[in-house]
Design a protein around this motif. Structure first.
Motif, PDB file in Angstrom:
ATOM      1  N   TYR A  22       0.834  -1.205   0.000  1.00  0.00           N
ATOM      2  CA  TYR A  22       0.000   0.000   0.000  1.00  0.00           C
ATOM      3  C   TYR A  22       0.867   1.252   0.000  1.00  0.00           C
ATOM      4  N   ILE A  23       1.895   1.272   0.835  1.00  0.00           N
ATOM      5  CA  ILE A  23       2.782   2.436   0.913  1.00  0.00           C
ATOM      6  C   ILE A  23       3.579   2.595  -0.378  1.00  0.00           C
ATOM      7  N   VAL A  24       4.081   1.501  -0.926  1.00  0.00           N
ATOM      8  CA  VAL A  24       4.868   1.556  -2.158  1.00  0.00           C
ATOM      9  C   VAL A  24       4.026   2.045  -3.324  1.00  0.00           C
ATOM     10  N   ALA A  25       2.730   1.787  -3.284  1.00  0.00           N
ATOM     11  CA  ALA A  25       1.852   2.242  -4.375  1.00  0.00           C
ATOM     12  C   ALA A  25       1.849   3.764  -4.495  1.00  0.00           C
ATOM     13  N   PHE A  26       2.200   4.466  -3.432  1.00  0.00           N
ATOM     14  CA  PHE A  26       2.241   5.928  -3.443  1.00  0.00           C
ATOM     15  C   PHE A  26       3.637   6.461  -3.728  1.00  0.00           C
ATOM     16  N   ASN A  27       4.547   5.607  -4.136  1.00  0.00           N
ATOM     17  CA  ASN A  27       5.926   6.004  -4.374  1.00  0.00           C
ATOM     18  C   ASN A  27       6.055   6.584  -5.776  1.00  0.00           C
ATOM     19  N   MET A  31       3.867  12.197  -5.608  1.00  0.00           N
ATOM     20  CA  MET A  31       2.970  11.588  -4.624  1.00  0.00           C
ATOM     21  C   MET A  31       3.579  11.635  -3.230  1.00  0.00           C
ATOM     22  N   ARG A  32       2.726  11.827  -2.267  1.00  0.00           N
ATOM     23  CA  ARG A  32       3.157  11.754  -0.872  1.00  0.00           C
ATOM     24  C   ARG A  32       2.721  10.414  -0.307  1.00  0.00           C
TER      25      ARG A  32
END
Length: 62
Positions: A22-27, A31-32
């Motif tokens: 989930y966190i990597v999807a915002f990388n 994007m923050r």
């Protein structure tokens, strides 16, 4: 599909792997990453889903 009991260690591993994805999807450059509150809500949702799919045993000692 048969319901299979999943122990707490495996449950934690699945939640952590899902949260990392989930966190990597915002990388990205514009994007923050999600903040701690958003991550906590996501973990709660994943945990609730796992409890529905893989219910915990009533008496873990048995």
């Amino acid at each position: 599909m048969n319901n299979v009991l999943v122990d707490d260690v495996k449950r934690c591993e699945m939640v952590i792997q899902s949260l990392c994805s989930y966190i990597v999807a915002f990388n990205g450059p514009d994007m923050r990453p999600p903040d701690a509150i958003t991550c906590a809500r996501y973990v709660e949702q994943i945990t609730e889903t796992l409890d529905k799919l893989f219910p915990r045993p009533k008496n873990p000692g048995e």
